[in-house]
Design an enzyme around this catalytic site. Structure first.
Site: not given
Ligand code: S3P
Length: 445
Positions: A24, A96, A124, A171, A321
């Site tokens: 992240s 993602g 997704r 995210q 996660d």
């Molecule tokens: C992340 C947020 C999470 C997490 C992903 C990393 C991020 O996803 O599952 O691996 O770096 O902001 P979501 O925002 O979909 O919950």
């Protein structure tokens, strides 16, 4: 060609294992470095495929990125609103986080950016990012259900918005804040459930004004738009979501004691470790410190007898996660573990709720899925194993079942190791060095 792996009973896992940089924070450091004026030095960057895809994207937007050594990068940014129109489609691979954050960053200029990704990413949902960006005046054209490939076309002037997150997603929050950088005035994101705050922390680190207020309807995060971001050094902590795999392996394999240095312990990421401690895990935090605004500690993890517990739905955002590897720990615990409120697991790199439940069942562990809750019945007499798990382009499913194999009666295989390189390059080698027995495997061999 898929590359199957097989994980057999491990020797006691011992020594010091260096987990790669936080995924992240790595994405954010490249993107914010690219939006800042001046030269950002990054130390400890994750060099997994997800992050390399974001690095390539930032180059396509006109930022200068250079690798100086392992995990050591230099980014020369273009300033807020200064990204160039990429000459080709941006391929975010499996990431993602990469695509959603980059959609926000791309929205801040009147340019057209085309995004795509691998077979997992193209399944997704991106509508959750497209909806608030559209309110800001951004045009987004996508496949059905908001799925990539998709195009983001930024307006001449973005409108700042106040937006309440309908799903607990860091995210989505981050995409809105990154777009909000280019908007005049204040952009506010309201999160009824708190999610990881790395974007807010790093925005402040680069000089933006971000105010946070906890009110009755949730946390209000307000960014003052059009700041001058100035380059700042970033030290990326080791990823707690990656540390989860060797940590649970050490808990399960008798005689183990592993040291994991420099792990990020941000409370909004630490739900798994809190849960494991409640299950009776022997995990010690030492040398606690703060690096670039993020709390970090060394973890010492020793083999422990775990007991089943109930994990409340409110904890899900802080360990979203980590459910596959928690379910693996629960399979070895005494008693039953109930994990509630896992709906977001269905839209990760794979449908992780189904993949975890099916995988455990094929290894001889009793599980139930009721609505969005997962129940794992601890296998008091040991986990039989002796199964091959389809990975379906999901790195965390791959690593979770390799860990299960380390303590199962018969070995457990995965059908393809490739996805592991998205977040944890060198996983097999590091684990084997510590005492695991993971080997290449030919079906039927
Ligand atoms: C992340 C947020 C999470 C997490 C992903 C990393 C991020 O996803 O599952 O691996 O770096 O902001 P979501 O925002 O979909 O919950």
């Amino acid at each position: 060609m898929p590359q199957p792996l097989i994980s057999s009973r491990a020797r006691p896992l011992t020594g010091t294992l260096r987990v790669p940089g936080d995924k992240s924070i790595s994405h954010r450091s490249l993107i914010l470095g690219g939006l800042a004026i001046g030269e950002t030095r990054i130390d400890g960057l994750l060099e997994g495929e997800d992050i390399l895809a974001t690095a390539a994207a930032m180059r396509a937007f006109g930022a200068k990125l250079e690798r100086l050594g392992p995990g050591e990068w230099r980014v020369v940014g273009r300033g807020v609103g200064g990204l160039e129109e990429p000459a080709d489609v941006i391929d975010c691979g499996n990431a993602g986080t990469g695509i959603r954050l980059l959609m926000g960053a791309a929205a801040g200029q009147p340019i057209a950016t085309f995004f795509t990704g691998d077979g997992s990413l193209r399944r997704r949902p991106m509508g959750r990012v497209a909806a608030p960006l559209a309110q800001m005046g951004v045009q987004i054209v996508s496949r059905e259900g908001g799925r990539p490939p998709l195009a983001v076309i930024g307006p001449e002037t973005l409108m700042p918005i106040a937006y309440t997150l309908p799903v607990a997603s860091a995210q989505v929050k981050s995409a809105i804040l990154l777009a909000g950088l280019a908007a005049p005035g204040e952009t506010t994101v309201i999160e009824p459930k708190w999610t990881r705050d790395h974007t807010e922390t790093m925005l402040r680190h680069f000089g933006a004004e971000v105010r946070v207020q906890d009110l009755e309807d949730g946390r209000h995060i307000t960014l003052v738009g059009q700041p001058d971001l100035s380059a700042r050094p970033v030290i990326v902590p080791a990823d707690p979501s990656s540390a989860a795999f060797p940590a649970v392996a050490a808990l399960l394999v008798e005689g183990s004691e592993l040291t994991l240095p420099g792990i990020g312990i941000n409370p909004l990421r630490f739900g798994l470790f809190q849960t494991l401690l409640e299950m009776g895990a022997d995990i010690e935090l030492t040398n606690t410190r703060t690096e670039a605004g993020e709390p970090v500690a060394d973890l010492v993890v020793r083999h422990s007898r775990l007991k089943g517990i109930e994990v409340p739905a409110e904890r899900a955002p802080s360990m979203i996660d980590e459910y596959p590897i928690l379910a693996v720990a629960a399979a070895h615990a005494e008693g039953t573990t109930v994990m509630r409120g896992l709906e977001e697991l269905r839209v990760k790199e794979s449908d992780r709720l189904t993949a975890t439940a099916k995988g455990l069942a094929s290894c001889g562990v009793r599980v139930d899925v009721t609505g969005d809750d997962l129940t794992v019945y601890g296998a008091a007499n040991g986990v039989p194993g002796d199964a091959t798990i389809p990975v379906d382009l999901d790195h965390r499913i791959a690593m979770a079942f390799l860990v299960l194999g380390m303590a199962a009666e018969s070995a457990i295989a995965i059908d393809d190791e490739a996805a592991i390189a998205t977040s944890f390059p060198g996983f097999k080698e590091l684990m084997n060095h510590a005492g695991a027995a993971i080997a290449a495997w030919a079906a039927g061999g």
